[in-house]
Structure formats: structure tokens, C-alpha cells
Design a protein around this motif. Structure first.
Motif, PDB file in Angstrom:
ATOM      1  N   ALA A  55     -15.581 -22.085  12.803  1.00  0.00           N
ATOM      2  CA  ALA A  55     -16.430 -20.900  12.818  1.00  0.00           C
ATOM      3  C   ALA A  55     -15.571 -19.654  13.012  1.00  0.00           C
ATOM      4  O   ALA A  55     -14.784 -19.571  13.953  1.00  0.00           O
ATOM      5  N   THR A  56     -15.735 -18.691  12.108  1.00  0.00           N
ATOM      6  CA  THR A  56     -14.958 -17.462  12.177  1.00  0.00           C
ATOM      7  C   THR A  56     -15.584 -16.499  13.173  1.00  0.00           C
ATOM      8  O   THR A  56     -16.801 -16.282  13.171  1.00  0.00           O
ATOM      9  N   ALA A  57     -14.748 -15.948  14.027  1.00  0.00           N
ATOM     10  CA  ALA A  57     -15.242 -15.009  15.030  1.00  0.00           C
ATOM     11  C   ALA A  57     -15.748 -13.733  14.367  1.00  0.00           C
ATOM     12  O   ALA A  57     -15.198 -13.264  13.357  1.00  0.00           O
ATOM     13  N   LYS A  58     -16.842 -13.166  14.912  1.00  0.00           N
ATOM     14  CA  LYS A  58     -17.359 -11.899  14.395  1.00  0.00           C
ATOM     15  C   LYS A  58     -16.337 -10.792  14.585  1.00  0.00           C
ATOM     16  O   LYS A  58     -16.167  -9.923  13.728  1.00  0.00           O
ATOM     17  N   ILE A  59     -15.666 -10.823  15.722  1.00  0.00           N
ATOM     18  CA  ILE A  59     -14.599  -9.857  15.987  1.00  0.00           C
ATOM     19  C   ILE A  59     -13.329 -10.639  16.290  1.00  0.00           C
ATOM     20  O   ILE A  59     -13.212 -11.282  17.326  1.00  0.00           O
ATOM     21  N   LYS A  60     -12.381 -10.596  15.361  1.00  0.00           N
ATOM     22  CA  LYS A  60     -11.141 -11.336  15.551  1.00  0.00           C
ATOM     23  C   LYS A  60     -10.165 -10.535  16.425  1.00  0.00           C
ATOM     24  O   LYS A  60     -10.314  -9.328  16.607  1.00  0.00           O
ATOM     25  N   ALA A  61      -9.162 -11.247  16.940  1.00  0.00           N
ATOM     26  CA  ALA A  61      -8.133 -10.603  17.756  1.00  0.00           C
ATOM     27  C   ALA A  61      -7.147  -9.877  16.850  1.00  0.00           C
ATOM     28  O   ALA A  61      -6.504 -10.496  15.997  1.00  0.00           O
ATOM     29  N   HIS A  62      -7.060  -8.564  17.022  1.00  0.00           N
ATOM     30  CA  HIS A  62      -6.141  -7.748  16.241  1.00  0.00           C
ATOM     31  C   HIS A  62      -4.989  -7.282  17.130  1.00  0.00           C
ATOM     32  O   HIS A  62      -5.053  -7.329  18.355  1.00  0.00           O
ATOM     33  N   SER A  63      -3.939  -6.812  16.507  1.00  0.00           N
ATOM     34  CA  SER A  63      -2.840  -6.125  17.190  1.00  0.00           C
ATOM     35  C   SER A  63      -2.235  -6.927  18.334  1.00  0.00           C
ATOM     36  O   SER A  63      -1.863  -6.366  19.370  1.00  0.00           O
ATOM     37  N   LEU A  64      -2.130  -8.239  18.161  1.00  0.00           N
ATOM     38  CA  LEU A  64      -1.463  -9.043  19.184  1.00  0.00           C
ATOM     39  C   LEU A  64       0.024  -8.710  19.264  1.00  0.00           C
ATOM     40  O   LEU A  64       0.638  -8.803  20.336  1.00  0.00           O
ATOM     41  N   ALA A 101      -9.169 -18.346  12.149  1.00  0.00           N
ATOM     42  CA  ALA A 101     -10.601 -18.127  12.386  1.00  0.00           C
ATOM     43  C   ALA A 101     -10.836 -17.183  13.552  1.00  0.00           C
ATOM     44  O   ALA A 101     -11.907 -16.571  13.660  1.00  0.00           O
ATOM     45  N   GLN A 102      -9.839 -17.034  14.440  1.00  0.00           N
ATOM     46  CA  GLN A 102      -9.985 -16.172  15.611  1.00  0.00           C
ATOM     47  C   GLN A 102      -8.970 -15.033  15.658  1.00  0.00           C
ATOM     48  O   GLN A 102      -9.145 -14.085  16.411  1.00  0.00           O
ATOM     49  N   VAL A 103      -7.893 -15.152  14.875  1.00  0.00           N
ATOM     50  CA  VAL A 103      -6.790 -14.196  14.947  1.00  0.00           C
ATOM     51  C   VAL A 103      -6.603 -13.521  13.595  1.00  0.00           C
ATOM     52  O   VAL A 103      -6.520 -14.200  12.561  1.00  0.00           O
ATOM     53  N   ALA A 104      -6.510 -12.188  13.611  1.00  0.00           N
ATOM     54  CA  ALA A 104      -6.352 -11.440  12.367  1.00  0.00           C
ATOM     55  C   ALA A 104      -4.986 -10.773  12.246  1.00  0.00           C
ATOM     56  O   ALA A 104      -4.718 -10.090  11.264  1.00  0.00           O
ATOM     57  N   ASP A 105      -4.127 -10.951  13.228  1.00  0.00           N
ATOM     58  CA  ASP A 105      -2.795 -10.346  13.209  1.00  0.00           C
ATOM     59  C   ASP A 105      -1.895 -11.162  12.286  1.00  0.00           C
ATOM     60  O   ASP A 105      -1.474 -12.279  12.619  1.00  0.00           O
ATOM     61  N   GLY A 106      -1.583 -10.586  11.115  1.00  0.00           N
ATOM     62  CA  GLY A 106      -0.799 -11.301  10.121  1.00  0.00           C
ATOM     63  C   GLY A 106       0.587 -11.679  10.594  1.00  0.00           C
ATOM     64  O   GLY A 106       1.114 -12.741  10.229  1.00  0.00           O
ATOM     65  N   ILE A 118       1.538 -12.472  13.675  1.00  0.00           N
ATOM     66  CA  ILE A 118       1.435 -13.632  14.560  1.00  0.00           C
ATOM     67  C   ILE A 118       1.184 -14.898  13.753  1.00  0.00           C
ATOM     68  O   ILE A 118       1.784 -15.951  14.011  1.00  0.00           O
ATOM     69  N   LEU A 119       0.327 -14.808  12.759  1.00  0.00           N
ATOM     70  CA  LEU A 119       0.067 -15.972  11.897  1.00  0.00           C
ATOM     71  C   LEU A 119       1.329 -16.382  11.149  1.00  0.00           C
ATOM     72  O   LEU A 119       1.614 -17.581  11.009  1.00  0.00           O
ATOM     73  N   ASP A 120       2.093 -15.403  10.693  1.00  0.00           N
ATOM     74  CA  ASP A 120       3.357 -15.716  10.000  1.00  0.00           C
ATOM     75  C   ASP A 120       4.341 -16.406  10.936  1.00  0.00           C
ATOM     76  O   ASP A 120       5.045 -17.340  10.540  1.00  0.00           O
ATOM     77  N   LEU A 121       4.393 -15.950  12.189  1.00  0.00           N
ATOM     78  CA  LEU A 121       5.303 -16.568  13.158  1.00  0.00           C
ATOM     79  C   LEU A 121       4.930 -18.025  13.402  1.00  0.00           C
ATOM     80  O   LEU A 121       5.810 -18.900  13.469  1.00  0.00           O
ATOM     81  N   ILE A 122       3.631 -18.298  13.550  1.00  0.00           N
ATOM     82  CA  ILE A 122       3.192 -19.683  13.762  1.00  0.00           C
ATOM     83  C   ILE A 122       3.590 -20.541  12.572  1.00  0.00           C
ATOM     84  O   ILE A 122       4.097 -21.666  12.731  1.00  0.00           O
ATOM     85  N   GLU A 123       3.395 -20.008  11.370  1.00  0.00           N
ATOM     86  CA  GLU A 123       3.748 -20.777  10.177  1.00  0.00           C
ATOM     87  C   GLU A 123       5.255 -21.016  10.103  1.00  0.00           C
ATOM     88  O   GLU A 123       5.711 -22.083   9.680  1.00  0.00           O
ATOM     89  N   LYS A 124       6.032 -20.034  10.530  1.00  0.00           N
ATOM     90  CA  LYS A 124       7.488 -20.224  10.555  1.00  0.00           C
ATOM     91  C   LYS A 124       7.883 -21.341  11.501  1.00  0.00           C
ATOM     92  O   LYS A 124       8.771 -22.147  11.198  1.00  0.00           O
ATOM     93  N   PHE A 125       7.244 -21.406  12.670  1.00  0.00           N
ATOM     94  CA  PHE A 125       7.534 -22.486  13.613  1.00  0.00           C
ATOM     95  C   PHE A 125       7.190 -23.844  12.997  1.00  0.00           C
ATOM     96  O   PHE A 125       7.930 -24.813  13.169  1.00  0.00           O
ATOM     97  N   LEU A 126       6.059 -23.910  12.311  1.00  0.00           N
ATOM     98  CA  LEU A 126       5.627 -25.182  11.726  1.00  0.00           C
ATOM     99  C   LEU A 126       6.572 -25.636  10.618  1.00  0.00           C
ATOM    100  O   LEU A 126       6.775 -26.833  10.419  1.00  0.00           O
ATOM    101  N   ARG A 127       7.148 -24.690   9.876  1.00  0.00           N
ATOM    102  CA  ARG A 127       7.978 -25.013   8.717  1.00  0.00           C
ATOM    103  C   ARG A 127       9.475 -24.892   8.992  1.00  0.00           C
ATOM    104  O   ARG A 127      10.281 -24.833   8.065  1.00  0.00           O
TER     105      ARG A 127
END
Length: 389
Positions: free
Chosen positions: A5-14, A167-172, A174-183
Motif C-alpha cells: 500500500a502506497t502512503a498518501k504522504i511519502k517521506a521526502h528529503s531524507l 511505497a513509503q519513501v520518495a527520496d530518489g 535514498i532509494l538509489d543508495l539502497i539499490e547500490k547496497f543490494l547490487r
């Protein structure tokens, strides 16, 4: 159809919350957890020797998106049954970076987690999961679906992880960093191996990512009316009838398939509270709650390492043994466990090992030459002394 479920208000500017105090707090957490160096051979002490510059450079790289993690160093940990669990050891610098990301994500997802999830969450632990299960048994849930997810950390799809976080985080960034860790890939026997699936056991952020994904399982089972207790990827579903347990197995299989995962057909089984089952290091049944054989073997292996006959019995051996004994007792000597008889036998076995160290051979006559009071004078702890009743 979206699973999460996607949050109505995602976390920005982490990214803006990455500050110098956060970097220092993350390093302190990594130092407290200790751990070996990664492939760059930089230990925690070496990293700390130039801490201010290292953290400043890392903070800059995390904020501007230029951070690139090192591949993980592969290490195999014995599971005690002839099999080995592959661990991925990140570099110290990368562990600090992962701890920063974990601290940013934890508050966002903590409020979303199900109450039946006990692993790697603040204020929760294994004992709470076990106490919760025992409470459910007392309420009449005495049929158990003992579940085992096949190669969970190795086979969890990256796309599922990223979907759950996004679904909860909109900071691109931070998402890129997580993907870098995974790969990041792993170095094994000098060869680089890319990682296209899974999240490494040994990664600081991996337990949180596991909880984020499996939270979907928790809530789906809750909607269907099932009761469960989960610690990371180890969980049981408790039911009142065999028919309910069979239905639960079907539903768990379906939900895990949605997540790109599978139940282990060999290790997943339906049993009863009367017959007993293993959960979080214990064998739990209506008759006893005791240390499981595999946990006993691990304890004995550690004691054997410290009590080789080629070594001398001295104060250092007693200190190290006491650390092992205290660690085992703190976990297994709960107010509801029934380990006294087992602990008594393990204590006798440990004393026998020490007598063999002293006299360099085994003989039952040594029991008379070195009495229990002598071990007490040496300061040796006993497992039985930690029992509540």
C-alpha cells in the motif's frame, strides 16, 4: 497489482537529514557491534584513527549521490550440521553508510509493522516472541504450522525490496543508495560475483529490509484471521485445528509466492504443542521449554575450543568460559524455561573438560581429585545457578 500500500504522504528529503551528528551516531553503533574488516582491509580502529575526515567524506558522498559501496567479503559461517551459511561482510565505511540509511528508514516503517513481528525492532527481542507464542498456546492455539522460507536472504528479489521501500519513501537518492547496497556484489576466492537477487546476511540494513518485505505477510495473514509470531524470516502460525493449519500453509505459500519466495517443503511442517517444535533456539512443548539439541551442540563446540588438553587450565580459560556460560544462561534460563536438568548435565560436562585440561587425560578418578568446590574457588560459573526454579 501493487503488493504494498502506497502512503498518501511519502517521506521526502531524507537526504537532508544526513547530518554530522547522525554520521557520528552511526559510527558509534558500528563500533559497538564490532565486526571484521571488509575487502578494503580497513578495520574499525583504522577507520577511527582518521574519523573526522572519513565521516566528512562519507557524508558528502551520501548526499551528492557519488557514494559507491565496495563489494562484500564472502565468509561462510558453520550452521553446525555440516552446512554453511554465506555471510557478506561490508567494509567499515559501508557499514556506517548502511547504519545511516537504517536510522533514516526505521522510524518511517516502525509504525507500520505488525505487532507479531519481533525481530530487529527497538524494544523487542526473541524472548518476547517466545512469550507471545506461549500465551497463544494457553489461549487454545495448539496446532502449529512451523514455517521455513527457503533461502530467504539469498532469494529475496531486489524489485520486491525496492517496491516495498518506495511505497513509503520518495527520496530518489535514498532509494538509489539502497539499490547500490543490494547490487554491490561479493568477492569470493578473489573473484567478483554480481548480486542480482537477495540481500546479504551480514549487512546492517538487511534485517530492516527483511521486516519491510515480510510485513506484507504479517498483515495478509492477520486479515485472514491467523495468529503468528515472526522473528525476521523465522515464524510460526498457530491454529486451533489441523484444517486451519492446512489452510494456513496454502495461504502462506500463496503470499510468499507473491513476494518471489517459497516455503521449504522439507522443513515446513504441521505439528502440535504436545509433540513440540523448535523456535528461536528452544524446543517448545506442553511438557517442557528447553534448549534445542542444535543449540547445545553450538555451546559444546565453543567450550571445546576453549578447553583443549594442549592448553593449561588458568584464570584466562575460566574468564572466557564464564563469558560463554553467561551468554547461554542469559538467553536460555528464562522464568518459563525448563532447562535445570539439562544445565546440570552440561555443567558436569564442562567440569569434565576442565579436569581433562588439568590432568591431560580422561579418567573418572579425576572427579575426586578436583571437586566442585575447587571450581567454585576458581570462579567458574554454572549454568544451573541461573535457573529461576
Amino acid at each position: 497489482m501493487a503488493l504494498f500500500a502506497t502512503a498518501k504522504i511519502k517521506a521526502h528529503s531524507l537526504t537532508g537529514r544526513i547530518t554530522t551528528p547522525l554520521m557520528h551516531a552511526a559510527f558509534k553503533a558500528v563500533k559497538r557491534n564490532r565486526g571484521a574488516a571488509g575487502i578494503d582491509r580497513v578495520s574499525i580502529d583504522m577507520f577511527e584513527a582518521n574519523l573526522a575526515e572519513n565521516l566528512t567524506a562519507l557524508e558528502r558522498d551520501l548526499k551528492d549521490g557519488s557514494f559507491k559501496p565496495f563489494p562484500l567479503r564472502r565468509h561462510f559461517l558453520s550452521k553446525g550440521d555440516g552446512k554453511f551459511r554465506p555471510l557478506g561482510i561490508p567494509a567499515v565505511r559501508d557499514r556506517v553508510a548502511q547504519e545511516v540509511i537504517r536510522r533514516l528508514l526505521q522510524p518511517i516503517f516502525e509504525r507500520l509493522f505488525h505487532n507479531a513481528s519481533f525481530g530487529f525492532r527497538p524494544g523487542r527481542n526473541c524472548h518476547m516472541a517466545l512469550a507471545y507464542v506461549l500465551e497463544l498456546h494457553e489461549q487454545g492455539y495448539r496446532i502449529i504450522l512451523d514455517c521455513d522460507i527457503r533461502a530467504f536472504f539469498d532469494e529475496l528479489p531486489h524489485a520486491i525490496i525496492m517496491e516495498a521501500v518506495a511505497a513509503q519513501v520518495a527520496d530518489g537518492n535514498i532509494l538509489d543508495l539502497i539499490e547500490k547496497f543490494l547490487r554491490a556484489g561479493v568477492m569470493e576466492n578473489g573473484l567478483f560475483k554480481p548480486t542480482t537477487v537477495g540481500t546479504p546476511q551480514g549487512g546492517v540494513v538487511s534485517p530492516l529490509l527483511a521486516n519491510i518485505v515480510l510485513n506484507h505477510l504479517d498483515w495478509e495473514l492477520d486479515k485472514l484471521g491467523y495468529r503468528l509470531a515472526r522473528y525476521a524470516d523465522d515464524f510460526v502460525v498457530v491454529c486451533q485445528t489441523n484444517a486451519q493449519a492446512e489452510e494456513a500453509r496454502t495461504e502462506v505459500t500463496r503470499i510468499l509466492n507473491q513476494l518471489g519466495l517459497q516455503l521449504s517443503a522439507e522443513k515446513t511442517r504441521i505439528t502440535t504443542y504436545g509433540k513440540g517444535y523448535s523456535f528461536l533456539g528452544f524446543v517448545i512443548s506442553s511438557r517442557s521449554k528447553r534448549m534445542r539439541p542444535k543449540s547445545q551442540d553450538k555451546l559444546k563446540d565453543r567450550v571445546r575450543e576453549l578447553t583443549c588438553r594442549s592448553r593449561n587450565l588458568d584464570a584466562e580459560v575460566i574468564v572466557k568460559l564464564n563469558q560463554v556460560i553467561r551468554g547461554a544462561a542469559n538467553y536460555f534460563a528464562t522464568h518459563w524455561s525448563t532447562n535445570r536438568w539439562l544445565f546440570r548435565h552440561l555443567d558436569a560436562w564442562i567440569r569434565r573438560r576442565l579436569r581433562c585440561m588439568k590432568y591431560k587425560r580422561f579418567s573418572y578418578h579425576h572427579n575426586r581429585r578436583m571437586r566442585r568446590k575447587q571450581f567454585e574457588r576458581l570462579g567458574l560459573l554454572s549454568l544451573e545457578s541461573f535457573c529461576w526454579t
